[in-house]
Design an enzyme around this catalytic site. Structure first.
Site, mmCIF file in Angstrom:
data_model
loop_
_atom_site.group_PDB
_atom_site.id
_atom_site.type_symbol
_atom_site.label_atom_id
_atom_site.label_comp_id
_atom_site.label_asym_id
_atom_site.label_seq_id
_atom_site.Cartn_x
_atom_site.Cartn_y
_atom_site.Cartn_z
ATOM 1 N N ASP A 1 0.445 3.022 -10.359
ATOM 2 C CA ASP A 1 1.818 3.159 -10.854
ATOM 3 C C ASP A 1 1.814 3.775 -12.253
ATOM 4 O O ASP A 1 2.625 4.650 -12.572
ATOM 5 C CB ASP A 1 2.489 1.779 -10.877
ATOM 6 C CG ASP A 1 2.297 1.058 -9.551
ATOM 7 O OD1 ASP A 1 2.885 1.496 -8.555
ATOM 8 O OD2 ASP A 1 1.519 0.084 -9.501
ATOM 9 N N HIS B 1 3.360 -4.932 -8.327
ATOM 10 C CA HIS B 1 3.133 -3.653 -7.645
ATOM 11 C C HIS B 1 4.057 -3.605 -6.430
ATOM 12 O O HIS B 1 3.651 -3.849 -5.292
ATOM 13 C CB HIS B 1 1.673 -3.493 -7.215
ATOM 14 C CG HIS B 1 1.476 -2.258 -6.371
ATOM 15 N ND1 HIS B 1 1.590 -0.989 -6.877
ATOM 16 C CD2 HIS B 1 1.209 -2.109 -5.055
ATOM 17 C CE1 HIS B 1 1.407 -0.114 -5.910
ATOM 18 N NE2 HIS B 1 1.171 -0.757 -4.784
HETATM 19 P P1 NAD Z 1 -6.584 0.769 5.902
HETATM 20 O O1 NAD Z 1 -5.824 0.051 6.959
HETATM 21 O O2 NAD Z 1 -6.968 2.192 6.102
HETATM 22 O O3 NAD Z 1 -7.929 -0.031 5.577
HETATM 23 C C1 NAD Z 1 -7.953 -1.407 5.412
HETATM 24 C C2 NAD Z 1 -9.282 -1.896 5.918
HETATM 25 O O4 NAD Z 1 -9.381 -3.279 5.611
HETATM 26 C C3 NAD Z 1 -9.431 -1.757 7.426
HETATM 27 O O5 NAD Z 1 -10.596 -1.011 7.705
HETATM 28 C C4 NAD Z 1 -9.523 -3.196 7.927
HETATM 29 O O6 NAD Z 1 -10.403 -3.339 9.021
HETATM 30 C C5 NAD Z 1 -10.060 -3.895 6.666
HETATM 31 N N1 NAD Z 1 -9.802 -5.333 6.631
HETATM 32 C C6 NAD Z 1 -8.737 -6.010 7.112
HETATM 33 N N2 NAD Z 1 -8.920 -7.324 6.932
HETATM 34 C C7 NAD Z 1 -10.107 -7.476 6.309
HETATM 35 C C8 NAD Z 1 -10.854 -8.594 5.877
HETATM 36 N N3 NAD Z 1 -10.412 -9.852 6.076
HETATM 37 N N4 NAD Z 1 -12.056 -8.387 5.286
HETATM 38 C C9 NAD Z 1 -12.515 -7.139 5.111
HETATM 39 N N5 NAD Z 1 -11.865 -6.035 5.522
HETATM 40 C C10 NAD Z 1 -10.686 -6.203 6.117
HETATM 41 O O7 NAD Z 1 -5.743 0.572 4.575
HETATM 42 P P2 NAD Z 1 -5.862 1.368 3.200
HETATM 43 O O8 NAD Z 1 -4.992 2.551 3.246
HETATM 44 O O9 NAD Z 1 -7.319 1.526 2.844
HETATM 45 O O10 NAD Z 1 -5.150 0.335 2.217
HETATM 46 C C11 NAD Z 1 -5.743 -0.917 1.953
HETATM 47 C C12 NAD Z 1 -4.754 -1.811 1.218
HETATM 48 O O11 NAD Z 1 -4.456 -1.277 -0.057
HETATM 49 C C13 NAD Z 1 -3.391 -1.964 1.917
HETATM 50 O O12 NAD Z 1 -2.993 -3.322 1.783
HETATM 51 C C14 NAD Z 1 -2.479 -1.071 1.104
HETATM 52 O O13 NAD Z 1 -1.138 -1.475 1.206
HETATM 53 C C15 NAD Z 1 -3.044 -1.311 -0.277
HETATM 54 N N6 NAD Z 1 -2.697 -0.320 -1.302
HETATM 55 C C16 NAD Z 1 -2.498 -0.808 -2.567
HETATM 56 C C17 NAD Z 1 -2.201 0.065 -3.600
HETATM 57 C C18 NAD Z 1 -2.001 -0.450 -5.003
HETATM 58 O O14 NAD Z 1 -1.638 0.363 -5.877
HETATM 59 N N7 NAD Z 1 -2.183 -1.723 -5.305
HETATM 60 C C19 NAD Z 1 -2.116 1.435 -3.331
HETATM 61 C C20 NAD Z 1 -2.347 1.898 -2.044
HETATM 62 C C21 NAD Z 1 -2.640 0.996 -1.031
HETATM 63 C C1 LMR Z 2 1.301 2.548 -2.822
HETATM 64 O O1 LMR Z 2 1.802 2.215 -3.906
HETATM 65 O O2 LMR Z 2 1.017 3.731 -2.564
HETATM 66 C C2 LMR Z 2 1.043 1.499 -1.762
HETATM 67 O O3 LMR Z 2 1.051 0.223 -2.321
HETATM 68 C C3 LMR Z 2 2.046 1.643 -0.654
HETATM 69 C C4 LMR Z 2 1.760 0.715 0.494
HETATM 70 O O4 LMR Z 2 2.710 0.014 0.908
HETATM 71 O O5 LMR Z 2 0.616 0.692 1.004
#
Ligand code: NAD
Ligand code: LMR
Length: 323
Positions: free
Chosen positions: A157, A185
């Site tokens: 962010d 977030h």
């Molecule tokens: P994704 O679905 O591509 O990958 C997530 C992975 O986590 C999958 O491979 C899944 O098998 C694994 N997983 C699920 N449960 C698990 C567990 N108990 N132990 C270990 N691994 C496990 O998702 P992504 O695009 O890589 O995003 C991951 C997370 O990050 C999501 O929750 C998304 O919303 C979040 N995110 C946060 C921000 C931020 O700024 N904070 C930004 C983008 C995404």
């Molecule tokens: C982001 O800020 O890009 C993510 O947290 C969005 C999401 O819901 O995975």
């Protein structure tokens, strides 16, 4: 001695970016060797094996060992830096509260594993959403680890805000400093430009306040959804990049005369309730962070900071039984 870095959800979108960037030395530098522990759920272990094979094939000079596992107790053994990325995505018809409950189970199990097996000096960054409350759950399940070890990611962010401002001001984002994201977030976060500087000079009075309130703030708050709409998938490379920025600054220090936004356990600063993981402006030095104090908070900012605080308090109430 090699440092141990653990990435959860390492076969997912963000994990696939993060693992290679960290392995190539972009977190700790080219002279620091690392052990890489990658955690996944059992059905994703084959995919994770593939990731580990590719990591081997890079022959990175900075990697000593790569371990893959579906057991948090193995993956968090001796961890110095933990990137908690893996989380359950929101499914069709799922409410935010359902998502909170599902992910709460994951982060309480991982908090317990950290408590039992990780370095006592571990630094934890939670990326998996809802990141702030997941960090709170992990922290509460690791009573033997200092609470300050648990943080959640607001750096994406923060970086998004800098990019929007640089475009508006026709400058480079690296010329801007002292940006703050307060709170959660989520779409309630408050991107605060009141202390913004351009090349070290205060610039907030020169910003068009209508643009700030009607365009800039909602744009940053909703950028995650904007990316999902464009890509059909949530942000991944930018999230991995921000995760490295967050942890690198925490370990090696924030830039001189600047600060970063990190969601950390509130100590009551700026009137924010203690016991939630709230984003503050922080300066990092010698591996620790401290909240920047005594910033002036105008009534608009106060209101925005309280809206996002309330959301975090509501999230906490929804998972109170797991704390
Ligand atoms: P994704 O679905 O591509 O990958 C997530 C992975 O986590 C999958 O491979 C899944 O098998 C694994 N997983 C699920 N449960 C698990 C567990 N108990 N132990 C270990 N691994 C496990 O998702 P992504 O695009 O890589 O995003 C991951 C997370 O990050 C999501 O929750 C998304 O919303 C979040 N995110 C946060 C921000 C931020 O700024 N904070 C930004 C983008 C995404
Ligand atoms: C982001 O800020 O890009 C993510 O947290 C969005 C999401 O819901 O995975």
């Amino acid at each position: 001695m090699s440092k141990t870095v653990t990435i959860t959800g390492a076969a997912g979108q963000i994990g696939y970016q993060l693992a290679f960037r960290i392995a190539s030395g972009q977190l700790l530098g080219a002279n620091e060797k690392i052990n890489l522990n990658l955690l996944e759920i059992t059905p994703a272990l084959d995919a994770l094996k593939g990731v580990a094979m590719e990591l081997e094939d890079c022959a990175f000079e900075t990697v000593s060992n790569i371990h893959i596992s579906d057991d948090p107790n193995k993956a968090f053994k001796n961890t110095d830096y933990g990137f908690l990325v893996g989380a359950k995505p929101r499914g069709p018809g799922m409410e935010r509260s359902d998502l909170l409950q599902e992910n709460a189970k994951i982060f309480s199990a991982q908090g317990k594993a950290i408590n039992e097996t990780s370095s006592r000096d571990i630094k934890v960054l939670v990326v998996g959403n809802p990141a702030n409350t997941n960090a709170l759950i992990a922290m509460s399940n690791a009573p033997d680890i200092d609470k300050s070890a648990f943080t959640a990611m607001m750096r994406l962010d923060h970086n998004r805000a800098l990019a929007q401002l640089a475009s508006k001001l026709d400058c480079h984002s690296s010329e801007l400093s002292n940006m703050t994201i307060w709170g959660n977030h989520s779409t309630t976060q408050y991107p605060d430009v009141n202390n913004l500087k351009l090349l070290g000079e205060s610039i907030s009075s020169r910003l068009d306040q209508t643009w700030i309130k009607d365009d800039f703030i909602p744009r940053v708050q909703n950028r995650g959804a904007e990316i999902i709409k464009a890509r059909g998938l949530s942000s991944a490379a930018s999230a991995a990049s921000a995760a490295i920025d967050h942890m690198r600054d925490w370990v090696l220090g924030t830039k001189v005369d600047d600060w970063a936004s990190m969601a950390i356990p509130s100590d009551g600063s700026y009137g924010i309730t203690e016991g939630i993981i709230y984003s503050f402006p922080v300066i990092c030095q010698n591996g620790t962070y401290s909240i920047v104090q005594n910033l002036e908070i105008d009534p608009f900012s106060k209101e925005c900071m309280q809206i996002t605080e309330k959301e975090l308090l509501d999230e906490k109430t929804a998972i109170e039984h797991l704390l």
